[in-house]
Scaffold this active site. Structure first.
Site, PDB file in Angstrom:
ATOM      1  N   LYS A  22       0.836  -1.209   0.000  1.00  0.00           N
ATOM      2  CA  LYS A  22       0.000   0.000   0.000  1.00  0.00           C
ATOM      3  C   LYS A  22       0.871   1.259   0.000  1.00  0.00           C
ATOM      4  CE  LYS A  22      -1.442   1.509   4.126  1.00  0.00           C
ATOM      5  NZ  LYS A  22      -1.106   2.878   4.537  1.00  0.00           N
ATOM      6  N   ASN A  23       1.898   1.266   0.850  1.00  0.00           N
ATOM      7  CA  ASN A  23       2.678   2.498   1.006  1.00  0.00           C
ATOM      8  C   ASN A  23       3.640   2.765  -0.151  1.00  0.00           C
ATOM      9  OD1 ASN A  23       1.286   3.001   3.302  1.00  0.00           O
ATOM     10  ND2 ASN A  23       2.939   2.481   4.724  1.00  0.00           N
ATOM     11  N   CYS A 117      -4.068  12.290  13.761  1.00  0.00           N
ATOM     12  CA  CYS A 117      -4.821  11.044  13.633  1.00  0.00           C
ATOM     13  C   CYS A 117      -4.562  10.205  14.867  1.00  0.00           C
ATOM     14  CB  CYS A 117      -4.475  10.309  12.346  1.00  0.00           C
ATOM     15  SG  CYS A 117      -2.938   9.432  12.381  1.00  0.00           S
ATOM     16  N   ARG A 122       1.247  14.204  13.436  1.00  0.00           N
ATOM     17  CA  ARG A 122       1.589  14.022  12.031  1.00  0.00           C
ATOM     18  C   ARG A 122       1.490  15.312  11.192  1.00  0.00           C
ATOM     19  NH1 ARG A 122      -0.746   8.401   9.914  1.00  0.00           N
ATOM     20  NH2 ARG A 122       1.058   8.578   8.571  1.00  0.00           N
ATOM     21  N   ASP A 305       5.449   0.415  11.883  1.00  0.00           N
ATOM     22  CA  ASP A 305       4.256  -0.264  11.361  1.00  0.00           C
ATOM     23  C   ASP A 305       4.180  -1.732  11.774  1.00  0.00           C
ATOM     24  OD1 ASP A 305       3.429   2.071  10.206  1.00  0.00           O
ATOM     25  OD2 ASP A 305       4.073   1.564   8.185  1.00  0.00           O
ATOM     26  N   ARG A 397      -8.307  -0.584   5.132  1.00  0.00           N
ATOM     27  CA  ARG A 397      -7.529   0.450   4.446  1.00  0.00           C
ATOM     28  C   ARG A 397      -6.243  -0.123   3.862  1.00  0.00           C
ATOM     29  NH1 ARG A 397      -6.101   5.279   7.895  1.00  0.00           N
ATOM     30  NH2 ARG A 397      -5.008   5.574   5.933  1.00  0.00           N
TER      31      ARG A 397
END
Ligand code: EPU
Length: 417
Positions: A22-23, A117, A122, A305, A397
């Site tokens: 995803k990233n 968030c 962030r 992560d 997500r």
């Protein structure tokens, strides 16, 4: 709203194929704005953030298609509405990645400012400072950043903190700037390198991606390309912990084990048996899990992560371990839910002290962010009885069909509504 139901204490066995990262996919999709020509992407994970980015690109005027098989086609010939609206940015902070490319190609962009968030404040100050050094004017008002420039010029930019999307945004701005840009103290995550490879395939001139210093010589225009997204190292690491925590035996295929050196090193210290291959690896969990401290840092060190997932594993350790989070100031929300499942964890500022040997018992728990959701799944796999995880939209997500992949490995897991 969907929930995930798990009945724990089943060993995971078999082979799982890892999806695209995803990233890496998010900046690659943003980079399609840099050319009017067609860009084809392969190995896109079919997850919510990718579909949100497609929607964002479409709202800007890009012809964008993303198929369930992981291929995507993008043509930004008519991009015109140079705005990333609040409704999209609030659901996905990575929307800010369109700022650099829009400014580089169209000389202006209006982006809703991402707020804080669940995992921290962030800010995007380093993105904006870098763009200003390159000759942009960035005004913040009414919750939006309005950036304009007559011409972006190469600049020397030293990041005071390593930032992944900051590095990606400035790299995408610099490829069409006049002259040379040097990004110092840049992020060297594999996702940054993957983006640089794509930009080079489009005609950009970039050296040093994957190191702390990236040198970019601006070119007049970029062309279309075909580019493959790297495998998701965090998904691979999550399955590695699933094998370890259930004392299972899982082959994790279609990934790049080199991207997981620190994670697999840590799992091996914790007692899992790891065999490495070229495009995959195998994890065999042992009945004894050793408690080992870990501290998160930028790549190539242990990733933030993977911190939540590792914490789930450490609840089953043989002693006490200390997990230190240095990247985000509030990334321990999962600890409170793990405690509800019987874990013994004390959070003190940036550290979580995890006493191993807890008997986890299934409970109703709530996901607070993407990786927290993964850690609750892992705890549920190890727990006695039934766990129901609420708010799994966080999970959706970034993980492609995780419950189906886990079920195929023998987990008792299903999605319920
Ligand atoms: N920071 C600033 N100012 C900035 C930018 C960052 O102070 O302008 C700080 C952040 O507050 C944080 C640190 O720098 O304390 C590092 O943040 P970074 O900018 O690297 O994070 P990011 O680029 O917003 C990406 C990933 C995250 C991952 C982090 C760290 C994407 C789309 N997101 O975020 O992924 O945790 O890097 O590796 O690439 C996830 O996938 O679950 C996720 C949160």
């Amino acid at each position: 709203m969907d929930k995930i139901r798990i009945v724990g204490e089943k060993e995971l066995r078999g082979r799982v194929e890892i999806s695209g990262a995803k990233n890496a996919a998010l900046p690659a999709m943003a980079a399609t704005l840099l050319t009017p020509e067609i860009v084809s992407l392969e190995n896109l994970p079919y997850v919510r953030d990718i579909l949100t980015t497609r929607e964002l690109l479409e709202s800007i005027g890009v012809a964008a298609e993303v198929l369930e098989n992981g291929t995507g086609t993008f043509k930004a010939a008519d991009a015109g509405a140079l705005e990333a609206p609040y409704e999209l940015v609030k659901t996905m902070r990575a929307s800010v990645l369109v700022l650099g490319p829009m400014l580089a190609r169209f000389k202006k962009a209006r982006i809703s400012l991402p707020g804080g968030c669940a995992i921290g404040a962030r800010p995007i100050n380093l993105h904006l400072q870098g763009l200003e050094k390159m000759g942009a004017k960035c005004d913040v008002s009414h919750g939006y950043v309005e950036a304009t420039t007559t011409k972006l010029r190469g600049a020397y930019i030293q990041f005071e903190t390593v930032t992944v999307t900051g590095t990606e945004n400035l790299m995408m701005a610099a490829v069409l700037a006049e002259g040379e840009t040097i990004l110092d103290n840049a992020a060297c995550e594999p996702e940054v390198e993957n983006l640089a490879d794509m930009l080079c395939a489009m005609g950009a001139k970039i050296d040093g991606a994957g190191t702390r210093t990236i040198r970019i010589r601006g070119v007049k225009k970029l062309k279309g390309c075909r580019h493959r997204i790297i495998p998701d190292r965090i998904e691979a690491g999550t399955f590695a912990i699933a094998a370890a925590i259930t004392r299972g035996d899982v082959e994790i295929a279609d990934c790049n084990p080199k991207h997981l050196t620190s994670v697999l090193g840590q799992l091996s210290l914790a007692g899992a048996e790891i065999s490495m291959g070229e495009t995959g690896f195998r994890v065999r969990g042992h009945s004894e899990i050793s408690s080992k401290n870990v501290t998160t840092y930028p790549y190539p060190a242990f990733p933030t992560d993977m911190q939540a997932q590792y914490m789930a594993l450490m609840t089953q350790g043989d002693a006490t371990s200390i997990i230190t989070e240095t990247i985000f100031e509030n990334r321990f929300m999962h600890a409170l839910e793990l405690i509800r499942m019987g874990a013994d964890i004390k959070v003190e500022g940036r550290q979580a002290i995890v006493r191993g040997g807890a008997t986890l018992t299934g409970a109703k728990v709530q996901a607070s962010d993407l990786r927290a959701s993964a850690s609750l799944i892992l705890a549920g796999l190890a727990a006695k009885g039934e766990t129901i995880i609420d708010r799994v939209y966080h999970l959706d997500r970034g993980y492609a069909r995780i419950e189906e992949k886990m079920a195929r490995l023998g987990a008792e897991i299903e999605r319920i509504s």
